[in-house]
Design an enzyme around this catalytic site. Structure first.
Site, short mmCIF file in Angstrom:
data_model
loop_
_atom_site.label_atom_id
_atom_site.label_comp_id
_atom_site.label_asym_id
_atom_site.label_seq_id
_atom_site.Cartn_x
_atom_site.Cartn_y
_atom_site.Cartn_z
N GLU A 32 -0.61 39.23 41.82
CA GLU A 32 -1.57 38.71 40.84
C GLU A 32 -0.94 37.53 40.08
OE1 GLU A 32 -3.90 40.87 37.33
OE2 GLU A 32 -3.69 42.05 39.16
N TYR A 33 0.33 37.73 39.72
CA TYR A 33 1.05 36.65 39.03
C TYR A 33 1.04 35.39 39.90
CZ TYR A 33 4.82 33.96 36.91
OH TYR A 33 5.54 32.94 36.34
N ASP A 34 1.36 35.57 41.17
CA ASP A 34 1.42 34.41 42.07
C ASP A 34 0.08 33.70 42.14
OD1 ASP A 34 4.01 35.00 42.54
OD2 ASP A 34 3.68 36.03 44.45
N SER A 79 38.48 34.12 25.98
CA SER A 79 38.33 35.30 26.81
C SER A 79 38.55 36.53 25.91
CB SER A 79 39.37 35.21 27.91
OG SER A 79 39.21 36.28 28.76
N LEU A 80 38.79 37.67 26.50
CA LEU A 80 39.02 38.88 25.71
C LEU A 80 40.31 39.54 26.13
CD1 LEU A 80 35.50 40.56 25.99
CD2 LEU A 80 36.50 39.62 23.92
N GLU A 108 29.44 47.28 23.85
CA GLU A 108 28.49 46.61 24.74
C GLU A 108 28.97 46.67 26.18
OE1 GLU A 108 28.43 42.56 23.44
OE2 GLU A 108 28.08 43.16 21.36
N LYS A 110 30.15 45.25 29.56
CA LYS A 110 30.82 44.00 29.93
C LYS A 110 30.18 43.52 31.24
CE LYS A 110 35.44 42.11 30.60
NZ LYS A 110 35.03 41.26 31.65
N ASP A 112 29.33 41.50 34.47
CA ASP A 112 30.22 40.82 35.41
C ASP A 112 29.52 39.58 35.98
OD1 ASP A 112 32.48 40.43 36.76
OD2 ASP A 112 32.20 42.04 38.23
N ARG A 131 32.14 28.06 30.74
CA ARG A 131 33.37 28.16 29.94
C ARG A 131 34.41 27.15 30.40
NH1 ARG A 131 35.67 33.66 29.23
NH2 ARG A 131 36.63 33.47 31.26
N GLU A 165 26.40 35.81 29.38
CA GLU A 165 26.84 35.88 30.77
C GLU A 165 25.66 35.61 31.69
OE1 GLU A 165 29.99 36.57 30.57
OE2 GLU A 165 30.69 37.28 32.51
N TYR A 217 25.34 37.62 24.27
CA TYR A 217 26.11 38.61 23.50
C TYR A 217 26.98 38.06 22.38
CZ TYR A 217 29.38 37.15 27.19
OH TYR A 217 30.15 36.41 28.05
N LYS A 279 33.47 45.50 19.76
CA LYS A 279 33.61 44.42 18.78
C LYS A 279 33.51 44.98 17.37
CE LYS A 279 31.31 41.30 21.96
NZ LYS A 279 30.08 40.60 22.33
N LYS A 303 38.50 47.80 30.38
CA LYS A 303 38.18 47.54 31.79
C LYS A 303 38.05 48.86 32.56
CE LYS A 303 38.31 43.84 33.66
NZ LYS A 303 39.07 42.66 33.85
N CYS A 397 51.89 36.19 68.53
CA CYS A 397 50.81 35.74 67.66
C CYS A 397 49.47 35.95 68.40
CB CYS A 397 51.01 34.27 67.32
SG CYS A 397 49.59 33.50 66.53
N CYS A 400 48.07 32.02 69.13
CA CYS A 400 48.69 31.07 70.06
C CYS A 400 49.62 31.78 71.06
CB CYS A 400 49.45 29.98 69.29
SG CYS A 400 50.92 30.61 68.49
N CYS A 415 54.37 33.64 62.54
CA CYS A 415 54.26 32.85 63.75
C CYS A 415 54.93 31.52 63.41
CB CYS A 415 52.79 32.62 64.09
SG CYS A 415 52.58 31.36 65.36
N CYS A 420 50.24 26.17 66.00
CA CYS A 420 49.35 27.33 66.13
C CYS A 420 48.01 26.97 65.47
CB CYS A 420 49.97 28.54 65.45
SG CYS A 420 48.83 29.94 65.40
S1 IVH Z 1 32.39 38.69 23.99
C1 IVH Z 1 34.75 35.68 21.48
N1 IVH Z 1 30.78 40.40 25.17
O1 IVH Z 1 33.99 39.02 29.69
C2 IVH Z 1 33.99 36.72 22.24
N2 IVH Z 1 32.15 39.03 26.57
O2 IVH Z 1 36.85 39.25 30.24
C3 IVH Z 1 33.75 36.36 23.63
N3 IVH Z 1 31.77 39.33 28.97
O3 IVH Z 1 34.89 35.81 28.61
C4 IVH Z 1 33.30 37.32 24.62
N4 IVH Z 1 30.19 40.87 28.80
O4 IVH Z 1 32.66 36.10 29.94
C5 IVH Z 1 31.72 39.44 25.35
N5 IVH Z 1 29.27 41.91 26.05
C6 IVH Z 1 30.19 40.97 26.24
C7 IVH Z 1 30.59 40.54 27.54
C8 IVH Z 1 31.59 39.57 27.65
C9 IVH Z 1 30.90 40.12 29.63
C10 IVH Z 1 32.72 38.42 29.64
C11 IVH Z 1 32.89 37.09 28.97
C12 IVH Z 1 34.34 37.08 28.58
C13 IVH Z 1 34.93 37.98 29.62
C14 IVH Z 1 36.30 38.49 29.23
#
Ligand code: IVH
Length: 658
Positions: A32-34, A79-80, A108, A110, A112, A131, A165, A217, A279, A303, A397, A400, A415, A420
């Site tokens: 329908e959207y289409d 980064s974190l 929150e 994380k 990927d 970034r 992200e 985020y 955080k 992690k 090898c 070769c 090798c 090669c």
């Molecule tokens: S906060 C200064 N929140 O993970 C605060 N990062 O490994 C900056 N990432 O560089 C980041 N989910 O690219 C934040 N809920 C989340 C995230 C997040 C994914 C990524 C982000 C960061 C990397 C670090």
């Protein structure tokens, strides 16, 4: 009235878009959207005077970019820090709670994907920047514009920057990879790579076709809230897709429970996550805690452990790399692992196969090492049924067929045949790779095709490919456009700085870091070629073996001839220096003294130089800043006498992060 219908449709489709992409709750069927979308397209064609760049039909801005513009972030995109266990998480929180007592945290998912910074001015989406290196990113606005859930306008007129992200949902990842297999292209390793690869496409039509999405985020210095959580709720109210799983806690044990529950259900999510981010919620506490040189002290990433799965080894075979290293690999019965289908895993070397007693037909445990390359952890001996066959490491090898050797004190076989084909192909692909000459479109598969067709056998041949147009175009799947892109990328690579070329040559022991050090030191390739072993050895961070390898390489006639040929093709042979970022330190003379906590003296010097400063060893009236650490002595005293501005390490970090 048709025109009324046009406006009505724009409004309706915008709402459906929001429900579908932002809320993940479509209220009408796709078909329908289409149909409505097509009706709108027709009406827009009838009334071109009503053109509106905000219309849903315009979001996919299919323009072709010539190249990505570099943009310096107003505030570095950091980064974190990581933790991997309950104990480490507790320790992180304890340090903060020692100062502030019990406080609130926001936990929150994380996501990927790849970090992105969005900028809105006067309520309009104006820019998206990756970034990059944290200081400087790439302007990928046209690609990010194609992400439907990202609001193109917001009901807020002040300048607004939001970070988050960009990711590829699992479903889109499956589809994209399926298409790639059908087209004979290499599959993406995981959704993160796929997202990054899509965002780096110059043709935004490709990015638009990849089904990307985003979660938001972080709003640096949000004036609309006093806490992080509220700032995200505000962002949500502006139309941003904020993850629904953000939770407030005032207790690390509860956060850990939430982490464990999330690990359990992560595979049911429609997108990949690789951890949890915790955080400090209150902005005032965040501000006081501040940043180290690389990461905020008020946030940490927990992690998740790498996932392990069981499968069967169907076969074991050897691949030969650029240096001739022969690596055994397992062909696996395909399994799903961390969001991708895995069919191969590395077995590292002969010793590992023996120590772990890994056999063809064994049931094994596989996991991802460093998140990308899967490896075999162990075989499950209890599952053996007599059909398992021990692997005999070959003595020639596989490519070769010349004899392979195991070097003294090394686990790997090599090798040693320089001709090669496997070595030549991977060597050329390395030369063209991103951190070397960065020639887009000259990956291993393509190099192999060119090699087999006899048009690419040496590094120099790359620079004559433009004369092989007819042959290249006659190859299967080679369109005029990709040919032209390739030729342009090759031409552009001639401007690279010396360290890219040096790294690309693949001299033993000379990786990216050594290439940079050598280029900085010698400034051009001629000086390096003429350097004695002693001279090379005397350079900090260049060891004796490396010095010898470099000397040998440049005293080989065919290598000297290759460098000459590069010169004739017009390749730059000079070190072009570091890109300088404008800052308070630009064109200023700085002196470092005392012991710094976050940097070695070298790192601090390089950082200052990258900001355009001159770093001197003695203090005079001409010195602009003295940056001091603990146990600073006479230089600091002298600076104070001369009224030279002095900065503690903390103040210095605050300035570079501001
Ligand atoms: S906060 C200064 N929140 O993970 C605060 N990062 O490994 C900056 N990432 O560089 C980041 N989910 O690219 C934040 N809920 C989340 C995230 C997040 C994914 C990524 C982000 C960061 C990397 C670090």
């Amino acid at each position: 009235m048709s025109k009324d219908r046009l406006f009505e449709l724009r409004k309706l489709l915008k709402q459906y878009n929001y429900e579908y992409h932002t809320l993940d709750k479509p209220t009408i069927p796709d078909s329908e959207y289409d149909a409505l979308y097509r009706e709108l397209e027709n009406l827009e064609a009838m009334y071109p005077e009503e053109f509106d760049p905000e219309s849903v039909t315009q979001h996919a801005g299919y323009e072709v970019l010539s190249e990505f513009k570099k943009v310096i972030h107003d505030k570095p995109m950091l980064s974190l820090g990581n933790v991997f266990s309950y104990e480490e998480l507790k320790e992180w929180a304890a340090k903060i709670e020692k100062i502030y007592g019990k406080i609130e945290y926001c936990a929150e998912f994380k996501i990927d994907g790849l970090a992105m910074n969005l900028l809105y001015e006067d309520g309009k989406f104006v820019r998206a920047v990756t970034r990059g290196n944290g200081i400087e990113g790439e302007d990928v606005t046209s690609n990010v514009k194609t992400i439907k859930s990202i609001p193109k306008t917001i009901p807020y007129k002040n300048r607004y920057e939001i970070r988050g992200e960009v990711y590829m949902p699992k479903m889109a990842f499956e589809r994209v990879n399926h298409e790639r297999i059908v087209n004979g292209e290499e599959e993406f390793a995981n959704p993160r790579n796929a997202a990054a690869g899509s965002i780096r496409q110059l043709d935004s039509k490709i990015a638009a076709s990849r089904g990307l999405d985003g979660f938001w985020y972080y709003v640096p210095d949000d004036i609309n809230a006093l806490t992080h959580y509220d700032s995200l709720e505000y962002a949500r109210s502006l139309g941003f897709k904020v993850n629904e799983n953000n939770r407030l806690f005032d207790n690390i044990d509860e956060i850990y429970d939430y982490i464990l529950k999330t690990i359990d259900k992560r595979h049911d999510l429609p997108y990949e996550i690789d951890g949890m981010v915790i955080k400090v919620n209150r902005y005032d506490i965040q501000k006081e805690l501040g940043f180290t040189s690389r990461v905020p002290k008020w946030a940490i990433a927990y992690k998740f452990p790498p996932e392990e799965v069981r499968t069967i080894i169907e076969d074991i075979f050897i691949t030969v790399g650029r240096t001739g290293k022969c690596t055994p690999n397992a062909k696996l019965k395909s399994v799903r692992l961390q969001g991708s289908t895995v069919s191969y895993a590395t077995l590292h070397n002969e010793d590992m196969i023996k120590e772990k007693d890994i056999r063809i037909n064994d049931t094994v445990i596989v996991r991802k090492a460093g998140d990308i390359i899967p490896e075999v952890v162990r075989s499950i001996k209890e599952e053996r049924n007599g059909t398992q066959i021990p692997y005999v490491f070959p003595d020639v090898c596989p490519i070769c067929h010349s004899k392979i050797y195991r070097l003294k004190n090394e686990a790997a076989h090599y090798c040693i045949n320089n001709d090669c084909p496997a070595k030549v192909v991977t060597g050329i692909a390395h030369f063209a790779s991103r951190d070397a000459m960065n020639i887009d479109g000259l990956g291993e598969k393509r190099v192999e095709t060119f090699y087999q067709n006899g048009i690419l056998k040496t590094f120099e041949d790359i620079y004559t490919l433009h004369t092989k147009r007819d042959i290249i175009l006659s190859l299967e799947k080679f369109a005029e456009k990709s040919y032209q892109n390739l030729v342009d990328a090759i031409e552009k690579s001639k401007e690279n700085s010396m360290e890219n070329l040096l790294f690309g040559l693949g001299i033993r022991q000379v990786g990216e870091k050594a290439s940079k050090i050598l280029s900085e030191h010698f400034e051009n390739i001629d000086n390096l070629m003429d350097a004695s072993v002693e001279e090379l050895e005397n350079i900090k961070d260049i060891g004796g073996i490396t010095a010898l390898a470099i000397y040998d390489f440049f005293h080989d006639d065919s290598n000297r001839a290759m460098i000459n040929s590069f010169k004739l093709h017009g390749l730059n042979m000079k070190y072009l220096g570091v890109k300088k970022k404008e800052s308070v330190f630009t064109n200023k003379t700085c002196v470092l003294t005392g012991t710094l906590v976050n940097y070695s003296r070298n790192e601090a010097t390089r950082l200052l130089e990258s900001l355009g400063a001159k770093v001197s060893s003695s203090v005079s009236k001409k010195t602009d800043y003295v940056i001091y650490g603990s146990e600073a002595g006479s230089k600091l005293d002298k600076a104070r006498q001369l009224n030279v501005k002095t900065l503690t390490e903390e103040e210095f970090i605050r300035i570079i992060n501001s």
